[in-house]
Write an enzyme that holds these catalytic residues in place. Structure first.
Site, PDB file in Angstrom:
ATOM      1  N   MET A   1      38.206  35.749  47.368  1.00 49.64           N
ATOM      2  CA  MET A   1      39.205  35.186  46.452  1.00 49.64           C
ATOM      3  C   MET A   1      39.931  36.317  45.728  1.00 49.64           C
ATOM      4  O   MET A   1      39.322  37.314  45.374  1.00 49.64           O
ATOM      5  CB  MET A   1      38.521  34.270  45.439  1.00 49.64           C
ATOM      6  CG  MET A   1      39.465  33.369  44.690  1.00 49.64           C
ATOM      7  SD  MET A   1      38.632  31.985  43.872  1.00 49.64           S
ATOM      8  CE  MET A   1      38.016  32.773  42.381  1.00 49.64           C
ATOM      9  N   CYS A   2      41.212  36.153  45.541  1.00 48.37           N
ATOM     10  CA  CYS A   2      41.989  37.146  44.803  1.00 48.37           C
ATOM     11  C   CYS A   2      41.605  37.105  43.324  1.00 48.37           C
ATOM     12  O   CYS A   2      40.886  36.229  42.882  1.00 48.37           O
ATOM     13  CB  CYS A   2      43.484  36.854  44.923  1.00 48.37           C
ATOM     14  SG  CYS A   2      44.037  36.647  46.600  1.00 48.37           S
ATOM     15  N   GLN A   3      42.100  38.060  42.586  1.00 49.35           N
ATOM     16  CA  GLN A   3      41.856  38.077  41.141  1.00 49.35           C
ATOM     17  C   GLN A   3      43.185  38.169  40.395  1.00 49.35           C
ATOM     18  O   GLN A   3      44.089  38.898  40.806  1.00 49.35           O
ATOM     19  CB  GLN A   3      40.986  39.288  40.781  1.00 49.35           C
ATOM     20  CG  GLN A   3      39.624  39.274  41.450  1.00 49.35           C
ATOM     21  CD  GLN A   3      38.471  39.235  40.468  1.00 49.35           C
ATOM     22  OE1 GLN A   3      38.653  39.433  39.262  1.00 49.35           O
ATOM     23  NE2 GLN A   3      37.283  38.982  40.981  1.00 49.35           N
TER      24      GLN A   3
END
Lengths: 254, 254
Positions: A1-3
Site C-alpha cells: 500500500m502507498c503512503q
C-alpha cells in the site's frame, strides 16, 4: 500500500521533520520504492517534485530534507505500484488547474472496475486508477459549479456526494488541496494530529530524530499533519473512521 | 528581458552543460533575478522546477547542475519581471494538460492590450501576460481539434495561424512542447544550434567551462539547443528571423 502525508497550517511552515520520517518509508523502513512525490503550495503557486527513484535514494528528496520550503498546504506520497508501471507520469501527487487555481491530489488504495466517462477537459497522462479518479473529480466539480469558483463549504458538500462514488470501487484514502483547504478522505487507514500551543517535543518513529516544537514556533501557530500511519511515537494521533471526509483549514479539521 | 533555453534531442540527453551557463544569467552575468524555472519531459511525465529566488542563489538550480536528468525535451526560463509581481505562480515555464499530455510553455517579451476571452477550461493562476497567452493557445488548440490529439504537422499549421495573433500585441519569443516536439517562435531574439556527429568541444560564454561532446555522445545522437543568446563562444549559432516559427523533432528543425 502507498503512503500519504499531508500538512495544513495557519502560517507557512516547513515539513522537514515530518518528511524526514516519511521518506524513510520509501525504501528503508517499508517497501514503498516505486517512486514518490511532494507538492507545496506557496501563495497560489505550487512547487511539485516527483521522482521514480525510491525516496530514500532520491537526490531530490535529499534536497527537500535540507531546504526548508514553507507552505500552508503540502501533499506527499510514496508509491508502491499496484496499477500502472513505475514511471514518472504515474508518480503522485498529480496537479491540474481549475478555476485559475492549481489542485493537487494523491491517493492510496486500489480501485476496481472504475471506468468513468471523461467528456470534459481533464484527461489522465499516465495509466493509474488514481489519476483517473482525480480527473473525474475535477470534471465533476467543474460540471457542478461551472466557471465560478465555489466556497469551501460548497466544495465539501460536492465532495461528500462525489467521493463515495469513487470509494464504492475499492480503497480510496486521498488528499486533495487547492491551496486554501486540505480535503481528506479515509476508506481504510488515515490519521491526524493538530499541533498547537503549548508545543512539546516529538520523536519520529522511523528514525532516531526528535524536535522540540516549542523552540521553533510561536504561540499562534497551528499545524495539522495527516498521514497513513503515525509518524511519531510520543504523541496521540486520531484515527479517521472508515468513510470519513474531513476538511482542514488553518490547521484545524472543520 | 527574460531569457529562454530549450533542448530537443533524438535520445534522452542531460542539459547540465547548457543549464550551467544559462543559470549564470540569473543574477551573475546578467540581471535576470526575479525567479527561474525548468521543465523536463521524461516519457510522458514532466519534472517541473520553479523558484522565485535568482537562479544563481537557488539550491534547486544547484541540484539540477549536479543531477543529470536525461530528457528529449526541456524548457527553461530566467525571469526579469515586466508584468506580474515576483511570485512562484508567475515563474515560467507553465504546465497544463491537454489531450492526456502535459504541455510546457515559456515566453520572453511583453504583450500590450492582449485581453483574449477565456471561455474554456484553461485559466491563468498568476497575473502575467505570458500565462494568459499560454492559456489562450491551449484553449484555441482544443477548440480547433476538439478531443482528438492532432499530428505534429497539424499542430504546426494551427500554431502558424494562432501565434501571430498573440505576437501582434508585442514581443512573443516562446518555447512550447508536448514532449513529442518543441515548437518555437521568434519575435525579436532567438537562435539555435544542432549538435551531431562529428561532435567537437564547446566553451561556455558565461563561465570558464568547456566540454568535449565527442567523449560523451554516440554517433547517432542529435541535440538541438534553442536559446535567447548563444551559450558558447566557439560554435556557430543560427539566428531566427523575426516572425519565424520552427518546430524541432528528434533534434532537427523541420
Amino acid at each position: 500500500m502507498c503512503q500519504l502525508l499531508g500538512m495544513n497550517c495557519n502560517v507557512p511552515t516547513d515539513i522537514v521533520f515530518s518528511f524526514t520520517g516519511f521518506a524513510h518509508r520509501g525504501g528503508r523502513t517499508d517497501t514503498h520504492h516505486d517512486g514518490w512525490g511532494i507538492a507545496f503550495f506557496e501563495g497560489s503557486g505550487v512547487r511539485h517534485f516527483v521522482d521514480h527513484q525510491a525516496a530514500i535514494d532520491s537526490p531530490i528528496a535529499e534536497l527537500i530534507k535540507r531546504y526548508p520550503i514553507k507552505s500552508t498546504n503540502v501533499i506527499a506520497h510514496i508509491r508502491k505500484a499496484t496499477q500502472g508501471q513505475v514511471a514518472l507520469e504515474n508518480c503522485h501527487p498529480f496537479v491540474r488547474e481549475l478555476w485559475g487555481r492549481y489542485w493537487v491530489f494523491a491517493h492510496n488504495g486500489d480501485l476496481k472496475d472504475f471506468e468513468p466517462v471523461l467528456h470534459g477537459p481533464f484527461r489522465p497522462v499516465g495509466n493509474t486508477d488514481s489519476e483517473l479518479a482525480f480527473c473525474w473529480l475535477m470534471q465533476e466539480l467543474r460540471n457542478t459549479f461551472g466557471d465560478t469558483s465555489p466556497a469551501i463549504d460548497d466544495l465539501r458538500t460536492a465532495l461528500e456526494r462525489l467521493v463515495p462514488q469513487v470509494a464504492a470501487h475499492g480503497t480510496f484514502n486521498m488528499l486533495l488541496s487547492d491551496g486554501t483547504a486540505l480535503f481528506t478522505h479515509c476508506s481504510t487507514k488515515l490519521c491526524y494530529i493538530v499541533r498547537q500551543y503549548p508545543f512539546t517535543a516529538a520523536c519520529l518513529s522511523d528514525e532516531d530524530l526528535s524536535v522540540d516544537f516549542s523552540q521553533v514556533t510561536t504561540p499562534n501557530d497551528r499545524v495539522a499533519i495527516i498521514v497513513t500511519e503515525p509518524l511519531t511515537n510520543n504523541e496521540t494521533w486520531t484515527e479517521f473512521a472508515p468513510g470519513e471526509l474531513k476538511v482542514f483549514v488553518d490547521g484545524l479539521p472543520q
